[in-house]
Design a protein around this motif. Structure first.
Motif, PDB file in Angstrom:
ATOM      1  N   THR A 195      -3.132  34.133  -3.995  1.00 21.32           N
ATOM      2  CA  THR A 195      -4.423  33.755  -4.583  1.00 21.32           C
ATOM      3  C   THR A 195      -4.282  33.669  -6.098  1.00 21.32           C
ATOM      4  O   THR A 195      -3.264  34.119  -6.646  1.00 21.32           O
ATOM      5  N   PRO A 196      -5.294  33.140  -6.784  1.00 22.33           N
ATOM      6  CA  PRO A 196      -5.212  33.040  -8.257  1.00 22.33           C
ATOM      7  C   PRO A 196      -5.347  34.380  -8.981  1.00 22.33           C
ATOM      8  O   PRO A 196      -5.352  34.422 -10.205  1.00 22.33           O
ATOM      9  N   HIS A 197      -5.435  35.487  -8.242  1.00 26.61           N
ATOM     10  CA  HIS A 197      -5.584  36.810  -8.852  1.00 26.61           C
ATOM     11  C   HIS A 197      -4.549  37.034  -9.952  1.00 26.61           C
ATOM     12  O   HIS A 197      -4.857  37.527 -11.040  1.00 26.61           O
ATOM     13  N   PHE A 198      -3.299  36.657  -9.669  1.00 28.54           N
ATOM     14  CA  PHE A 198      -2.178  36.783 -10.609  1.00 28.54           C
ATOM     15  C   PHE A 198      -2.534  36.223 -11.990  1.00 28.54           C
ATOM     16  O   PHE A 198      -2.294  36.844 -13.010  1.00 28.54           O
ATOM     17  N   GLU A 199      -3.103  35.001 -11.975  1.00 30.67           N
ATOM     18  CA  GLU A 199      -3.395  34.321 -13.249  1.00 30.67           C
ATOM     19  C   GLU A 199      -4.368  35.139 -14.090  1.00 30.67           C
ATOM     20  O   GLU A 199      -4.188  35.289 -15.294  1.00 30.67           O
ATOM     21  N   TYR A 200      -5.386  35.674 -13.441  1.00 26.82           N
ATOM     22  CA  TYR A 200      -6.399  36.444 -14.173  1.00 26.82           C
ATOM     23  C   TYR A 200      -5.805  37.724 -14.735  1.00 26.82           C
ATOM     24  O   TYR A 200      -6.010  38.067 -15.911  1.00 26.82           O
ATOM     25  N   VAL A 201      -5.068  38.443 -13.897  1.00 29.79           N
ATOM     26  CA  VAL A 201      -4.505  39.736 -14.344  1.00 29.79           C
ATOM     27  C   VAL A 201      -3.508  39.496 -15.485  1.00 29.79           C
ATOM     28  O   VAL A 201      -3.562  40.163 -16.520  1.00 29.79           O
ATOM     29  N   ALA A 202      -2.612  38.519 -15.313  1.00 25.98           N
ATOM     30  CA  ALA A 202      -1.583  38.270 -16.328  1.00 25.98           C
ATOM     31  C   ALA A 202      -2.212  37.793 -17.639  1.00 25.98           C
ATOM     32  O   ALA A 202      -1.854  38.276 -18.724  1.00 25.98           O
TER      33      ALA A 202
END
Ligand code: INI
Length: 179
Positions: free
Chosen positions: A106-113
């Motif tokens: 999911t795009p979760h990675f993009e937000y956290v990074a």
């Protein structure tokens, strides 16, 4: 070419400084310096290796072990707040932030990074205390392992040296400024 810092797609060679200009540069000198380290528990197998690398690099640079404080936080998203809290104490010459974000489905990675990167920069800019970015942002666990003591070196150690270098250059600039 791979010296642990650069992968083959990066340019080789050292920065060439023009003659005749004043150059104020720092070195990763840890003597008489206290350092705060904030580290994410998420992907703990990797962040433990980054932490080991950072502590070893700090000690190698002359920071006494008793002058290193480590603050574990849940994950990379919490690193900026941890770094800001450490910086605001004014007890530390610099802060080293360590984490590992691995891309999922999911795009979760993009937000956290993205929040980790911009938040850590904000912590540095708001407090004037150097905060280094020792956060791996990888597509796979293998890529993370390569950068946490594997073929591409240890980004924790690199972040520790960068933070100390910035603390050193800050000290030199302060010493030059009129009181
Ligand atoms: N935190 C990480 O440090 N790395 C990750 O890869 C990660 N992923 O993929 O979810 C991660 N998530 C947790 C996040 O940092 C916060 O701790 C959480 O959202 C609570 O605020």
């Amino acid at each position: 070419m791979s010296d642990g810092l650069r992968t083959p797609e990066h340019a080789v060679g050292e920065l060439r400084l023009p003659e005749g200009v004043g150059v104020v540069s720092g070195s990763p000198n840890g003597a008489r310096r206290a350092v705060g380290v904030v580290v994410g528990r998420f992907n703990g197998e990797i962040t433990s290796r980054l932490l080991d690398g950072a502590i070893a690099a700090l000690e190698e640079a002359g920071v006494e072990r008793e002058r290193i404080d480590v603050v574990p936080v849940p994950g990379a998203f919490e690193l900026p707040l941890g770094a800001m809290a450490l910086a605001k104490t004014r007890l530390y010459a610099c802060i080293v932030a360590l984490g590992c974000v691995i891309r999922g489905e999911t795009p979760h990675f993009e937000y956290v990074a993205a929040e980790a990167a911009s938040g850590l920069q904000l912590a540095a800019l708001e407090t004037g205390i150097p905060v280094s970015f020792g956060v791996l942002t990888c597509d796979t666990r293998e890529q993370a392992e390569e950068r946490a003591g594997g073929a591409h070196g240890n980004k924790g150690a690199e972040a520790a040296r960068s933070a100390l270098e910035m603390a050193d250059v800050f000290g030199r600039l302060r010493a030059r400024a009129p009181q």
